[in-house]
Motif scaffolding. Sequence first.
Motif, PDB file in Angstrom:
ATOM      1  N   GLU C  80      -0.395  82.143 -14.388  1.00 40.17           N
ATOM      2  CA  GLU C  80       0.670  80.972 -16.119  1.00 40.17           C
ATOM      3  C   GLU C  80      -0.198  81.265 -17.099  1.00 40.17           C
ATOM      4  OE1 GLU C  80       2.080  77.264 -14.224  1.00 40.17           O
ATOM      5  OE2 GLU C  80       2.563  76.744 -16.619  1.00 40.17           O
ATOM      6  N   ILE C  81      -1.834  81.046 -17.104  1.00 33.07           N
ATOM      7  CA  ILE C  81      -2.545  81.432 -18.043  1.00 33.07           C
ATOM      8  C   ILE C  81      -2.597  82.662 -18.865  1.00 33.07           C
ATOM      9  CG2 ILE C  81      -4.862  80.684 -18.394  1.00 33.07           C
ATOM     10  CD1 ILE C  81      -5.256  78.739 -16.273  1.00 33.07           C
ATOM     11  N   ILE C  82      -2.743  83.329 -17.547  1.00 31.90           N
ATOM     12  CA  ILE C  82      -2.787  84.866 -18.564  1.00 31.90           C
ATOM     13  C   ILE C  82      -1.459  84.662 -19.551  1.00 31.90           C
ATOM     14  CG2 ILE C  82      -2.533  87.115 -17.803  1.00 31.90           C
ATOM     15  CD1 ILE C  82      -3.922  86.491 -14.886  1.00 31.90           C
ATOM     16  N   LYS C  83      -0.171  84.595 -19.080  1.00 30.32           N
ATOM     17  CA  LYS C  83       0.515  84.776 -19.719  1.00 30.32           C
ATOM     18  C   LYS C  83       1.516  83.816 -21.014  1.00 30.32           C
ATOM     19  CE  LYS C  83       3.254  87.667 -16.105  1.00 30.32           C
ATOM     20  NZ  LYS C  83       3.370  87.590 -14.622  1.00 30.32           N
ATOM     21  N   SER C  84       0.516  82.976 -20.999  1.00 26.42           N
ATOM     22  CA  SER C  84       0.565  81.816 -21.749  1.00 26.42           C
ATOM     23  C   SER C  84      -0.012  82.725 -23.724  1.00 26.42           C
ATOM     24  CB  SER C  84      -0.390  80.663 -21.246  1.00 26.42           C
ATOM     25  OG  SER C  84      -0.490  79.816 -23.038  1.00 26.42           O
ATOM     26  N   PHE C  91      -8.207  80.814 -27.028  1.00 24.79           N
ATOM     27  CA  PHE C  91      -9.039  80.712 -26.122  1.00 24.79           C
ATOM     28  C   PHE C  91      -8.811  82.017 -24.871  1.00 24.79           C
ATOM     29  CE2 PHE C  91      -7.540  76.200 -25.875  1.00 24.79           C
ATOM     30  CZ  PHE C  91      -8.686  75.745 -26.990  1.00 24.79           C
ATOM     31  N   PRO C  92      -8.552  83.473 -25.751  1.00 24.40           N
ATOM     32  CA  PRO C  92      -8.281  84.686 -25.309  1.00 24.40           C
ATOM     33  C   PRO C  92      -9.285  85.124 -24.074  1.00 24.40           C
ATOM     34  CG  PRO C  92      -9.554  84.821 -27.448  1.00 24.40           C
ATOM     35  CD  PRO C  92      -8.963  83.622 -27.770  1.00 24.40           C
ATOM     36  N   ALA C  93     -10.819  84.406 -24.431  1.00 21.54           N
ATOM     37  CA  ALA C  93     -11.411  84.578 -23.219  1.00 21.54           C
ATOM     38  C   ALA C  93     -11.383  84.071 -22.317  1.00 21.54           C
ATOM     39  CB  ALA C  93     -13.140  84.537 -23.676  1.00 21.54           C
ATOM     40  N   LEU C  94     -10.493  83.301 -21.905  1.00 15.86           N
ATOM     41  CA  LEU C  94     -10.172  82.410 -20.602  1.00 15.86           C
ATOM     42  C   LEU C  94      -9.110  83.138 -19.586  1.00 15.86           C
ATOM     43  CD1 LEU C  94      -9.653  79.817 -18.721  1.00 15.86           C
ATOM     44  CD2 LEU C  94      -8.414  79.276 -20.886  1.00 15.86           C
ATOM     45  N   VAL C  95      -8.440  83.836 -20.859  1.00 15.63           N
ATOM     46  CA  VAL C  95      -7.221  84.903 -20.596  1.00 15.63           C
ATOM     47  C   VAL C  95      -8.134  85.914 -19.606  1.00 15.63           C
ATOM     48  CG1 VAL C  95      -5.985  86.366 -21.150  1.00 15.63           C
ATOM     49  CG2 VAL C  95      -5.517  84.606 -21.552  1.00 15.63           C
ATOM     50  N   ASP C  96      -8.941  86.872 -20.543  1.00 15.40           N
ATOM     51  CA  ASP C  96      -9.552  88.051 -19.681  1.00 15.40           C
ATOM     52  C   ASP C  96     -10.312  87.446 -18.223  1.00 15.40           C
ATOM     53  OD1 ASP C  96      -9.466  88.699 -22.319  1.00 15.40           O
ATOM     54  OD2 ASP C  96     -11.408  88.573 -23.381  1.00 15.40           O
ATOM     55  N   ALA C  97     -10.949  86.428 -18.403  1.00 16.28           N
ATOM     56  CA  ALA C  97     -11.335  85.716 -17.729  1.00 16.28           C
ATOM     57  C   ALA C  97     -10.888  85.749 -15.931  1.00 16.28           C
ATOM     58  CB  ALA C  97     -12.291  84.174 -17.758  1.00 16.28           C
ATOM     59  N   CYS C  98      -9.672  85.098 -16.116  1.00 12.89           N
ATOM     60  CA  CYS C  98      -8.781  85.049 -15.297  1.00 12.89           C
ATOM     61  C   CYS C  98      -8.300  85.971 -14.949  1.00 12.89           C
ATOM     62  CB  CYS C  98      -7.071  84.007 -16.250  1.00 12.89           C
ATOM     63  SG  CYS C  98      -7.587  82.093 -16.091  1.00 12.89           S
ATOM     64  N   ILE C  99      -7.940  87.539 -15.598  1.00 15.29           N
ATOM     65  CA  ILE C  99      -7.550  88.280 -15.271  1.00 15.29           C
ATOM     66  C   ILE C  99      -8.407  89.647 -14.595  1.00 15.29           C
ATOM     67  CG2 ILE C  99      -7.172  90.666 -15.935  1.00 15.29           C
ATOM     68  CD1 ILE C  99      -5.444  89.277 -18.139  1.00 15.29           C
ATOM     69  N   GLN C 160     -19.523  81.164  -8.031  1.00 17.28           N
ATOM     70  CA  GLN C 160     -18.927  82.811  -8.659  1.00 17.28           C
ATOM     71  C   GLN C 160     -17.978  82.793  -9.710  1.00 17.28           C
ATOM     72  OE1 GLN C 160     -19.845  84.938  -4.608  1.00 17.28           O
ATOM     73  NE2 GLN C 160     -20.473  86.535  -6.207  1.00 17.28           N
ATOM     74  N   SER C 161     -17.110  81.814  -9.804  1.00 19.33           N
ATOM     75  CA  SER C 161     -16.651  81.180 -10.466  1.00 19.33           C
ATOM     76  C   SER C 161     -16.246  81.749 -12.021  1.00 19.33           C
ATOM     77  CB  SER C 161     -16.342  79.678 -11.076  1.00 19.33           C
ATOM     78  OG  SER C 161     -15.476  79.815 -12.266  1.00 19.33           O
ATOM     79  N   ASP C 162     -15.399  83.122 -12.668  1.00 12.85           N
ATOM     80  CA  ASP C 162     -15.572  83.806 -13.686  1.00 12.85           C
ATOM     81  C   ASP C 162     -14.479  82.530 -14.862  1.00 12.85           C
ATOM     82  OD1 ASP C 162     -15.779  86.120 -13.015  1.00 12.85           O
ATOM     83  OD2 ASP C 162     -14.064  86.480 -11.484  1.00 12.85           O
ATOM     84  N   ILE C 163     -14.494  81.779 -13.949  1.00 15.97           N
ATOM     85  CA  ILE C 163     -13.507  80.740 -14.805  1.00 15.97           C
ATOM     86  C   ILE C 163     -14.636  79.811 -15.739  1.00 15.97           C
ATOM     87  CG2 ILE C 163     -11.752  78.497 -15.260  1.00 15.97           C
ATOM     88  CD1 ILE C 163     -10.013  80.960 -14.301  1.00 15.97           C
ATOM     89  N   ALA C 164     -15.543  78.990 -14.908  1.00 16.77           N
ATOM     90  CA  ALA C 164     -15.789  78.587 -15.383  1.00 16.77           C
ATOM     91  C   ALA C 164     -16.802  78.362 -16.468  1.00 16.77           C
ATOM     92  CB  ALA C 164     -16.707  77.413 -14.043  1.00 16.77           C
ATOM     93  N   PRO C 165     -18.135  79.476 -16.690  1.00 19.63           N
ATOM     94  CA  PRO C 165     -18.423  80.147 -17.661  1.00 19.63           C
ATOM     95  C   PRO C 165     -17.772  79.783 -19.024  1.00 19.63           C
ATOM     96  CG  PRO C 165     -19.162  81.248 -16.037  1.00 19.63           C
ATOM     97  CD  PRO C 165     -17.915  80.690 -15.469  1.00 19.63           C
ATOM     98  N   VAL C 166     -16.537  80.581 -18.730  1.00 19.18           N
ATOM     99  CA  VAL C 166     -15.744  80.305 -20.372  1.00 19.18           C
ATOM    100  C   VAL C 166     -15.309  79.278 -21.105  1.00 19.18           C
ATOM    101  CG1 VAL C 166     -13.669  81.560 -21.714  1.00 19.18           C
ATOM    102  CG2 VAL C 166     -15.037  82.747 -19.681  1.00 19.18           C
TER     103      VAL C 166
END
Lengths: 157, 761, 332
Positions: C80-84, C91-99, C160-166
């Motif tokens: 849902e975040i990716i499609k928002s 916050f494009p980098a958040l989408v990048d991280a989710c993908i 190893q979260s991808d999202i937290a750093p962003v």
Amino acid sequence: MKRNVILRINNEEYTVLTKTNRTLLEVLREDLHLTGTKEGCGEGVCGSCTVLLDGRPVRSCLLLVTEAEGREIKTIEGLAKEGRLDPIQEAFIEHHAIQCGFCSPGMILTGYALLKENPRATEEEIRFAISGNICRCTGYVKIVEAIRSLSTSEGRR
Amino acid sequence: MVDYALIGKGIRRVDTTAKATGEALFSADLKLPRMLVGKILRSPYAHARIVHIDTSKAERLPGVKAVITGKDVPDERWGVFRYTQDQRFLPVDKVRYVGEEVAAVAAVDEDTAIEALKLIDVEYEELPAVFDIESALKPDAPLIHDAYPGNINISVDINVGDVEKGFLESFYIREDAFEAPEDSYFQGEPYAVVAHFDSSGNLEIWMPNAGPHLKAKPLSNVLKIPLNKVRVRKITIGGAFGGRSEISPADVICAFLAKKSARPVKIVYSREENSIATRQAHSMKATIKTGVDREGRVLARDITCYMDGGAYSSTGPIAVSVPFLCMEQAYRMDNVRYRGYRIFTNKPIRGMFRVHGRAFACGIDLQLDLIGKELGFDPLEMRLKNARRPGDYTPTKSKVVSCGMVEAIERAAEKARWREKWDRLPPYHGIGIGCNSVQTGFPMGIRGGSQAFIKFNEDGGVTVITGIVDNGQGNDNMIVQIAAEELGLKVEDIQLINADTEVTPSDPGSYSMCETFVGGNAVRLAAQDAKRKLLKIASEAMKVEPERLAMRDRKIYVIDRPQEAISISRVVRMALSRRENISGEGSYWPKVDSNREWVTNPFGQLSETFSFGAVIAEVKIDPETGKVDVLEVTAAQDVGYAINPKVIEGQFEGGVAMGGQGGMLSEKVLWYGGRVLNPDQLDYMVPIAPGMPKINDIIVETNDPGGPYGAKEAGMSVAMSAAQAYASAICNALGVYIHEFPLTPDKILKAIKEKEEGKNR
Amino acid sequence: MRLPPFEIFEPKTKGGGFNLLNRYKGDIKVISGGTELVVLMKDGLLRPRYLMSLKNIKGLKGIRRKGRSLIIGCATPLEEIIKSREVKSLFPALVDACILVAAPPIQNRATIGGNILQDTRCIYYNQTEIFRNGLEPCLKGGGNLCRAIKGGKRCFSVYQSDIAPVLIAYDAKVKIESKGESKSMPIMELFTDKGEKPFTLEGDELLTEIEIPIPGNGGKGIVTYKKFRVRDGIEYPFASAAAMVSINGGGQENVVLVIGACGASPKRLSFSFSEGDTIEAKMGEILDGVDKKTVAIDNLALPGEYRKEMFKIMAKRAIKDAYDLIRKEKTL
């Protein structure tokens, strides 16, 4: 602890009396004999257990059966209509995208969901969509070709 | 060019519709009335004496229907050869690796079975263990099997020509050592067995297998029942890749649980069990010394190879030999010495693998690159100078009847534009080549032949009966395509009964790359036998000599007057009204030297024919991360003749993925002592769809005189040569030769840094 | 693979949920996407007596604006975040991280809350009972030894979260709620940096919302994210870096760098430069900082020494991308 769980699978309703510490995968395979959905790793890595939940591919091995209640579930058995294969199934057969066949149900459902959502999927989008479905036989070439053959994107082969 | 109706055409496979709908049943999908769940208790120790096993608590648990230990299973030992029979299906004295079977239960459901396993008390006396070749060979190393002093399982020593003289005459000599850790099959389908005894004592059993008859014999031995009571049934199989040929302890355990409980039992392995308690591939260290003349032609080779075999013999003698044999077939080498050793360690058992011997094969090829660099020849020239040619004999005295090695190399080079690219690629880009050759079967004594039957129905339809098994590569389709072609029928006219030991005749199995060549020939001969009978009757009816008749489109017609035709079904009915049945029988025994033996006499015709392949890979390396981007791969193989080109392409593409992308970029087993740290596809990095290169398939056809329609092997050559091509390309891109595979990013980055430091010094 | 037994609750309200968490504190785990929890339970690493499903609780899912912030509910699936569109534009980098998380079928179920609160991992710890049988438990498993480092006295497992750093780079806050209590804190405060127990959260607390401040018009920062993995899918990051570069009116440049897959918590570094500094000088200082602040040992499928090198490469690439994007915006 057991309870009745009502599942909607392939447009039919099933009531299953089951322990609650079970995954959708276990109930599909063991209770409902829908063995087209495979267990390849049980840990969400390989994608053999992919089913569609409200149209989106998910790992049925990581989905508690109770969490699937009230959702629309589609398994590989629900893809053909009245004995006629879905075009994605035809494409997989025609393009030799199936060898041993163990990953095929998950792979086909993933391809099906992708094309529903993105009928113009490019090769790169297809590869991303199936990146969580492991095939040990084909090198993915013919799987990508099969999905691509149904995409309306320009420049398809 | 013969005008075939079906052969040579990429028709749809007959098995894939059922696989696309979820209808195809794999072993784990089976469900029989009153079926129990079987579970196996595994050793937590790498090496330990079993002091005592107490199963009484487990037996008392409600829902448990049978518990067995080694005491319940007769002392029949498994090993592929009489002299390697060292594995009990359930050990009684000691365990030799973490994960070895110790006891088993059958219970009404999986949760009960798991609980029961926890109630089995096993008292162990831990013994010192060894986990690598060096430690296992030390004089004071713990002995894993009393019968194998020094932990040396198998030694093969082959000495051909005059190696010393060859080196003396050499213009340039170099010696290199190459090594690679274990790799693993990771078949899509985890292992599973279902076993059931009927009241007459017949065993019905289903499991993934690469040869049902090879499973039936050891089951008959250990269960002490005749072969005709062991019914290994046909089932859809989710990949083998060289594994699944041998009997598995799970097969025997499942059968004994079924016998003891008098109910059907199903054992399904977890992914982890499939990775540790079925076969894995060998780790290997190969030292290769090669001498060449001024022109780069090999004059002498001396190879020593050590393989970590794990805890039991398994296919030991074959495993030690095959890496060498593939290379002696692929390249000319008249003076050669090979010393191969398989060493026991306290690790899970190793078997044959589709990419068996990557350290060996990549070593031979990379060394050719290195020699060429010294002498001023590029890798392509080095391959062509040394390539095997038709009419040659291999060092171990096999005649090479058909051989398209040179054509495969040339066509791959042309497609990959080798000559434009070599030495002209930008920094960190590289191109490389690998060549390999694979047997189409090997001498297997009384199990070496295949037989097939054909039966005609009155409506012209046919049933084919053969022992050929399909592991996923398309063998079922191969059988049908051949039978339909020979009999002038449509694919849908053929019904198939195969890989069922109750009804189908003996067949060597699919693991030695011989199903098309040996089994396919038998099917073709059976069809021709039935055809002869039909043509005789038709010739009488049509008043034309049988030689002038042919069969196509469900008709028998006069070759030069095709409008004069009669339907096949009518001819069958004519036969029946004459009280004659139409059926066919065909047997094929490959022309191999039956006196050849892996250890004692490794000479003579190994296989009736051999396939030859060349793969070229082009890569680009990220110099900051060491990550490899594979741009394009061209796979060319002499397959004899492509019965179904689409199936062959699938083999090539899958081979590039397994041997190259996985085998050379990422796949390796990680260890903690005798424990596998990566039994899953997350950390054992099998290839996924993104990142796979563009693959060009080139099918080279040499029309082997012995093969059905000229066909040979297609499943293994490309996988092997892809590993070699990837290694060669990466080393070319780096300008540094790495001797330890796979070439993971960390190793590549290290090589880049060392090279830079070298420059700065 | 089977799940151990447990009892599951499916409360309909947040209040009901907090009551359950309070009552069974220590024995209860929250399940939403299940993509991590189910694996840990199947491996036998977690054996909670109770599970609490969030599926019937309204208000924990979805993306909405609140003043100058974007609020993402903890149970919002990554898909849902990716499609928002809103997240993509703000916050494009958040989408990048989710993908970049695992693979699409996982993204369809995995939630942002679950991703942030994923347990630390170690190749010696994330194993099944077959592996553990016959071995002493390690520090993370409740024992006293470390298998990754001989004689190790603390747990080196990796977050190893991808999202937290962003999210850290975006200065996000998290809302933590429990029975009768609610607090908001910078996401960095979630981490203990201890592999044995990586989060400051108590057993009765729930991370309910992620709040990301929407930057003002003047000082808009650019965030980028880079992840290293061997294959382009499935894998957790072996090294990752999120960078935030902002330039204020006076020409002062602020760089925030967050290194992921480095020990038990993300490592945050900040730098400030003046416009005159050369990019080489800036990069040199930043990479020195990364080198000093990062450790990696041999507890994942790639060697620690190599991963440590990759922290720098990912950092460099994230920063370079951020600067490139700033330059592009300026020229537009």
